[in-house]
Design a protein around this motif. Structure first.
Motif, PDB file in Angstrom:
ATOM      1  N   LEU A 232       0.670  -1.444   0.126  1.00  0.00           N
ATOM      2  CA  LEU A 232       0.297   0.183   0.103  1.00  0.00           C
ATOM      3  C   LEU A 232       0.947   1.465  -0.270  1.00  0.00           C
ATOM      4  CD1 LEU A 232      -2.844  -1.215   2.729  1.00  0.00           C
ATOM      5  CD2 LEU A 232      -2.424  -1.386   0.157  1.00  0.00           C
ATOM      6  N   GLY A 233       2.461   1.201   0.029  1.00  0.00           N
ATOM      7  CA  GLY A 233       3.146   2.720   0.121  1.00  0.00           C
ATOM      8  C   GLY A 233       3.262   2.789   1.026  1.00  0.00           C
ATOM      9  N   ILE A 234       2.662   3.035   2.303  1.00  0.00           N
ATOM     10  CA  ILE A 234       3.347   3.593   3.737  1.00  0.00           C
ATOM     11  C   ILE A 234       4.251   3.393   3.879  1.00  0.00           C
ATOM     12  CG2 ILE A 234       2.463   3.054   6.216  1.00  0.00           C
ATOM     13  CD1 ILE A 234      -0.439   1.069   5.166  1.00  0.00           C
ATOM     14  N   PHE A 235       5.170   2.445   3.262  1.00  0.00           N
ATOM     15  CA  PHE A 235       6.986   2.624   3.885  1.00  0.00           C
ATOM     16  C   PHE A 235       7.252   1.162   3.318  1.00  0.00           C
ATOM     17  CE2 PHE A 235       5.501  -1.367   5.799  1.00  0.00           C
ATOM     18  CZ  PHE A 235       4.877  -1.533   7.096  1.00  0.00           C
ATOM     19  N   THR A 236       8.528   2.016   2.878  1.00  0.00           N
ATOM     20  CA  THR A 236       9.627   0.643   1.962  1.00  0.00           C
ATOM     21  C   THR A 236       9.625  -0.594   2.482  1.00  0.00           C
ATOM     22  OG1 THR A 236      11.582   2.150   2.640  1.00  0.00           O
ATOM     23  CG2 THR A 236      10.339   2.704   1.183  1.00  0.00           C
ATOM     24  N   ALA A 237      10.315  -1.097   2.019  1.00  0.00           N
ATOM     25  CA  ALA A 237      10.924  -2.651   2.223  1.00  0.00           C
ATOM     26  C   ALA A 237      12.286  -2.473   2.909  1.00  0.00           C
ATOM     27  CB  ALA A 237      11.577  -3.430   1.515  1.00  0.00           C
ATOM     28  N   THR A 238      12.521  -1.549   3.607  1.00  0.00           N
ATOM     29  CA  THR A 238      14.003  -1.482   4.415  1.00  0.00           C
ATOM     30  C   THR A 238      12.736  -0.253   5.697  1.00  0.00           C
ATOM     31  OG1 THR A 238      15.293  -1.085   2.801  1.00  0.00           O
ATOM     32  CG2 THR A 238      15.432   0.262   5.374  1.00  0.00           C
ATOM     33  N   GLU A 239      11.896   0.143   5.435  1.00  0.00           N
ATOM     34  CA  GLU A 239      11.820   0.357   6.684  1.00  0.00           C
ATOM     35  C   GLU A 239      10.421  -1.028   7.173  1.00  0.00           C
ATOM     36  OE1 GLU A 239      11.189   5.290   5.190  1.00  0.00           O
ATOM     37  OE2 GLU A 239       9.392   4.130   4.513  1.00  0.00           O
ATOM     38  N   ALA A 240       9.858  -1.755   6.110  1.00  0.00           N
ATOM     39  CA  ALA A 240       9.203  -2.340   6.779  1.00  0.00           C
ATOM     40  C   ALA A 240       9.731  -3.697   7.459  1.00  0.00           C
ATOM     41  CB  ALA A 240       8.568  -3.118   5.286  1.00  0.00           C
ATOM     42  N   ALA A 241      11.609  -3.629   7.651  1.00  0.00           N
ATOM     43  CA  ALA A 241      11.539  -4.928   7.915  1.00  0.00           C
ATOM     44  C   ALA A 241      12.454  -3.832   9.452  1.00  0.00           C
ATOM     45  CB  ALA A 241      13.335  -4.631   7.424  1.00  0.00           C
ATOM     46  N   ILE A 242      12.099  -1.745   9.760  1.00  0.00           N
ATOM     47  CA  ILE A 242      12.490  -1.822  10.584  1.00  0.00           C
ATOM     48  C   ILE A 242      10.742  -2.402  11.769  1.00  0.00           C
ATOM     49  CG2 ILE A 242      13.295   0.356  12.232  1.00  0.00           C
ATOM     50  CD1 ILE A 242      14.527   0.893   9.429  1.00  0.00           C
ATOM     51  N   ALA A 243       9.802  -1.490  11.109  1.00  0.00           N
ATOM     52  CA  ALA A 243       8.976  -2.611  11.812  1.00  0.00           C
ATOM     53  C   ALA A 243       8.519  -3.102  12.667  1.00  0.00           C
ATOM     54  CB  ALA A 243       7.878  -1.381  10.794  1.00  0.00           C
ATOM     55  N   ALA A 244       8.876  -4.403  11.002  1.00  0.00           N
ATOM     56  CA  ALA A 244       8.965  -6.419  11.646  1.00  0.00           C
ATOM     57  C   ALA A 244       9.571  -6.311  13.020  1.00  0.00           C
ATOM     58  CB  ALA A 244       9.300  -7.042  10.834  1.00  0.00           C
ATOM     59  N   ALA A 245      11.227  -5.487  13.033  1.00  0.00           N
ATOM     60  CA  ALA A 245      11.860  -6.183  14.466  1.00  0.00           C
ATOM     61  C   ALA A 245      11.524  -4.962  15.304  1.00  0.00           C
ATOM     62  CB  ALA A 245      12.924  -5.745  13.787  1.00  0.00           C
ATOM     63  N   VAL A 246      11.188  -3.789  15.524  1.00  0.00           N
ATOM     64  CA  VAL A 246      10.298  -3.325  16.435  1.00  0.00           C
ATOM     65  C   VAL A 246       8.991  -4.168  17.153  1.00  0.00           C
ATOM     66  CG1 VAL A 246       9.102  -0.937  17.594  1.00  0.00           C
ATOM     67  CG2 VAL A 246      11.821  -1.174  15.806  1.00  0.00           C
ATOM     68  N   TYR A 247       8.723  -4.112  16.353  1.00  0.00           N
ATOM     69  CA  TYR A 247       6.804  -4.903  16.677  1.00  0.00           C
ATOM     70  C   TYR A 247       7.341  -6.422  17.289  1.00  0.00           C
ATOM     71  CZ  TYR A 247       1.920  -6.917  16.576  1.00  0.00           C
ATOM     72  OH  TYR A 247       0.937  -6.999  16.894  1.00  0.00           O
TER      73      TYR A 247
END
Length: 426
Positions: A232-247
């Protein structure tokens, strides 16, 4: 002669069991020293330039997220939910095995993480219920390869960097082929279950599904956050990785409280070690690729392949054969970094989309993870199941059939991988 020295030294170093990164960098250095046209320091510059990539920042975070998931009990919650969802089918734990891999694929992005984390739980449960060892190990090995196809995927990130392709499009392209792999494996599970009279785990119970879904809900939100956030373009793949790790850290450390400071320290050290290995390989492969390009190897190889045929399907089948052979002897990340600069120009010259080619390449190399003599997944499962490596390899052979069928479907029907990226990105 420079090219001959490049490849001969590479094969010699690999045969001597020199780590792949050092073999790539060493052969590149020997080649330019023989050529004498550029200073040796160029190799170091190319290695630094190879890892100086924004998408590669996602690698340590996805590795960290997967490690936290494995250490915080999230895999057990996923397994219980999958059991409630499909365990009522004949051969229920086989279907659970595949279903759990689909869910875990949206968290770890690595086949070895799936095999080491879920694999131990799945094989133990299947043995308790009387499933044959060959079926349990073979299916677990095959289902673990779904992880690097369904987003997020570490191999697709590495390929995207090497091919200068959109990580988001690659992630979208892997979704349907990954689900096809799962569907094909579940058909085979149903056939085995009927033939061997494997049991059902329990009757279909909506309250039980609701209960396990509630318990696993926060865990199940991880792939939702990653996949839909990217698509959905909320974040890039790199930002998604950070979000996944934090979550993942939030779930393991605060919600479930299953990670101590000591275990977190070990997880972080393991992540640093894994990431360092990947980055060394990528950097060394960048230097190796530069030597190939400077010696016009990629152009000459493309022209040679096109003299054989200009039929894109035949070219893809030839490349498939090359990838299958290489996959039997080389680790996935190393194979991607070495072969992408050589094979991708051939595909592009025939009008094959780099995104489609990437899915074909990763599917091929995932099958290579299940074949000796390297077969990393087989080694992991051999360790967690206490089944000899040779027996693991033999048990996995029948399960290669559905995976190869899906591979050929993706080759012959490009829309299977290209429809979703086209719909989302235009």
């Amino acid at each position: 002669m420079t090219v001959a020295i490049l490849f001969l030294s590479l094969f010699l170093l690999l045969a001597l069991r020199v780590p792949v990164a050092f073999a790539l960098a060493g052969s590149s250095l020997l080649a330019i020293m023989y050529d004498g046209q550029v200073p040796e320091i160029v190799i170091l510059h190319q290695m630094v330039g190879g890892v100086d990539s924004f998408p590669l920042l996602s690698v340590p975070f996805f590795v960290l997220a997967g490690a936290i998931m494995n250490s915080s009990g999230i895999t057990h919650r996923i397994f219980d939910f999958a059991n409630a969802l499909v365990g009522w089918l004949r051969g229920g734990l086989g279907h659970v095995n595949v279903s759990a891999s689909i869910i875990f694929a949206g968290m770890s992005g690595a086949a070895v993480a799936d095999a080491g984390g879920l694999g131990a739980i799945e094989i133990k449960a299947m043995r308790k219920r009387g499933y044959d060892a060959d079926f349990s190990v073979g299916l677990t090995a095959a289902s673990s390869t779904i992880g690097p196809i369904i987003p997020p995927s570490l191999p697709l990130i590495i390929y995207g960097v090497m091919a200068s392709a959109s990580i988001g499009q690659l992630f979208a392209a892997g979704l349907i082929p990954g689900l096809l792999m799962a569907f094909a494996l579940m058909i085979m599970v149903a056939w085995y279950a009927k033939k061997r009279q494997y049991p059902k785990e329990a009757s279909l119970s909506l309250p039980n599904i609701a209960k396990t879904a509630k318990t696993a809900f926060l865990s199940l939100m991880t792939p939702v956050i990653i996949i839909f956030g990217i698509l959905l373009g909320i974040f890039t793949a790199t930002e998604a990785a950070i979000a996944a790790a934090v979550y993942a850290l939030f779930l393991g450390g605060i919600v479930y409280r299953s990670i101590s400071w000591r275990s977190l320290t070990k997880i972080c050290m393991d992540t640093i070690e894994t990431t360092s290995i990947i980055m060394l390989i990528v950097g060394a492969a960048a230097a190796f690729s530069w030597v190939l390009t400077s010696q016009r190897v990629t152009e000459d190889f493309t022209q040679w392949m096109l003299t054989l045929t200009n039929n894109k399907v035949i070219i893809l089948l030839l490349i498939t054969l090359i990838l299958f052979i290489v996959g039997c002897f080389m680790e996935t990340i190393a194979a991607i970094t070495i072969l992408t600069p050589i094979l991708l120009p051939v595909a592009v010259s025939l009008g094959i989309d780099p995104v489609h080619f990437g899915i074909v390449m990763i599917l091929n190399l995932m099958i290579g993870l299940l074949t000796p003599p390297v077969g990393l997944v087989l080694y992991v499962l051999s360790r967690v199941s206490n089944v000899p490596f040779e027996q693991c390899a033999k048990a996995t052979l029948p399960f290669l059939v559905p995976l190869v069928i899906v591979l050929f479907l993706v080759i012959f029907i490009p829309q299977l991988s290209m429809w979703l990226p086209t719909m989302i990105y235009g």
